[in-house]
Design a protein around this motif. Sequence first.
Motif, short mmCIF file in Angstrom:
data_model
loop_
_atom_site.label_atom_id
_atom_site.label_comp_id
_atom_site.label_asym_id
_atom_site.label_seq_id
_atom_site.Cartn_x
_atom_site.Cartn_y
_atom_site.Cartn_z
N LEU A 1 -4.08 0.17 -2.25
CA LEU A 1 -3.57 -1.19 -2.12
C LEU A 1 -3.22 -1.73 -3.50
O LEU A 1 -3.94 -1.47 -4.48
CB LEU A 1 -4.63 -2.09 -1.47
CG LEU A 1 -4.76 -2.02 0.06
CD1 LEU A 1 -5.10 -0.62 0.53
CD2 LEU A 1 -5.79 -3.01 0.53
N TYR A 2 -2.13 -2.48 -3.57
CA TYR A 2 -1.70 -3.06 -4.83
C TYR A 2 -1.05 -4.41 -4.58
O TYR A 2 -0.59 -4.71 -3.48
CB TYR A 2 -0.73 -2.12 -5.56
CG TYR A 2 0.56 -1.88 -4.81
CD1 TYR A 2 1.68 -2.67 -5.05
CD2 TYR A 2 0.66 -0.88 -3.85
CE1 TYR A 2 2.86 -2.47 -4.36
CE2 TYR A 2 1.83 -0.67 -3.15
CZ TYR A 2 2.93 -1.46 -3.41
OH TYR A 2 4.09 -1.27 -2.71
N LEU A 3 -1.03 -5.24 -5.60
CA LEU A 3 -0.41 -6.55 -5.53
C LEU A 3 1.10 -6.38 -5.64
O LEU A 3 1.59 -5.79 -6.61
CB LEU A 3 -0.95 -7.44 -6.65
CG LEU A 3 -0.63 -8.91 -6.57
CD1 LEU A 3 -1.29 -9.53 -5.33
CD2 LEU A 3 -1.13 -9.62 -7.82
N LEU A 4 1.84 -6.85 -4.65
CA LEU A 4 3.30 -6.67 -4.65
C LEU A 4 3.97 -7.31 -5.86
O LEU A 4 4.88 -6.73 -6.44
CB LEU A 4 3.90 -7.25 -3.37
CG LEU A 4 3.67 -6.45 -2.09
CD1 LEU A 4 4.16 -7.24 -0.88
CD2 LEU A 4 4.35 -5.10 -2.17
N TYR B 1 0.85 -1.19 0.00
CA TYR B 1 0.00 0.00 0.00
C TYR B 1 0.89 1.24 0.00
O TYR B 1 2.07 1.20 0.33
CB TYR B 1 -0.93 0.03 1.22
CG TYR B 1 -0.21 0.34 2.50
CD1 TYR B 1 -0.09 1.65 2.94
CD2 TYR B 1 0.41 -0.66 3.23
CE1 TYR B 1 0.63 1.95 4.09
CE2 TYR B 1 1.11 -0.37 4.37
CZ TYR B 1 1.22 0.93 4.80
OH TYR B 1 1.93 1.22 5.92
N TYR B 2 0.30 2.33 -0.41
CA TYR B 2 0.93 3.63 -0.25
C TYR B 2 -0.16 4.64 0.05
O TYR B 2 -1.34 4.40 -0.22
CB TYR B 2 1.74 4.04 -1.49
CG TYR B 2 0.93 4.21 -2.76
CD1 TYR B 2 0.42 5.47 -3.12
CD2 TYR B 2 0.66 3.13 -3.59
CE1 TYR B 2 -0.32 5.63 -4.28
CE2 TYR B 2 -0.07 3.28 -4.75
CZ TYR B 2 -0.56 4.54 -5.09
OH TYR B 2 -1.30 4.69 -6.23
N LYS B 3 0.24 5.74 0.64
CA LYS B 3 -0.72 6.78 1.01
C LYS B 3 -0.47 7.99 0.12
O LYS B 3 0.68 8.39 -0.09
CB LYS B 3 -0.55 7.15 2.48
CG LYS B 3 -1.57 8.13 2.98
CD LYS B 3 -1.40 8.36 4.48
CE LYS B 3 -2.41 9.38 4.97
NZ LYS B 3 -2.24 9.67 6.40
N ASP B 4 -1.57 8.54 -0.42
CA ASP B 4 -1.46 9.71 -1.28
C ASP B 4 -2.75 10.51 -1.18
O ASP B 4 -3.85 9.94 -1.29
CB ASP B 4 -1.21 9.28 -2.73
CG ASP B 4 -0.90 10.45 -3.64
OD1 ASP B 4 -0.22 11.39 -3.20
OD2 ASP B 4 -1.32 10.40 -4.81
N ASN B 5 -2.63 11.80 -0.96
CA ASN B 5 -3.79 12.69 -0.87
C ASN B 5 -4.84 12.20 0.12
O ASN B 5 -6.04 12.26 -0.16
CB ASN B 5 -4.43 12.91 -2.24
CG ASN B 5 -3.54 13.73 -3.16
OD1 ASN B 5 -2.81 14.60 -2.71
ND2 ASN B 5 -3.59 13.43 -4.44
#
Length: 93
Positions: free
Chosen positions: A31-34, A22-26
């Motif tokens: 969530l994304y598949l590694l 995952y990453y945080k933005d705005n």
Amino acid sequence: MQDDIALRIEAFDRANGGGVGYYKDNGAYYLYLLETEAPIARLKPTGQSEEVRLGYWSHRRKWEDVDDMGGVVIPLDDALEFIANEGVFWTWT
């Protein structure tokens, strides 16, 4: 200060075998598949309790609400469980 939402995403991922980043933005968590970096879901906190608005990566190649009628807003733990079990989030993975 520790990020409670991030910690809960990580704990849920570990408890279910891992493989999701995952990453945080705005103000939202993506969530994304590694393995492939394919998008899975967007969790946007509403500011009310622990509720988040769910988004998915659509065939239009953009984030969209799960429901056309204003989106699905549910508690974080329910949202993570919903994402894990609904195919719409895994279409592009």
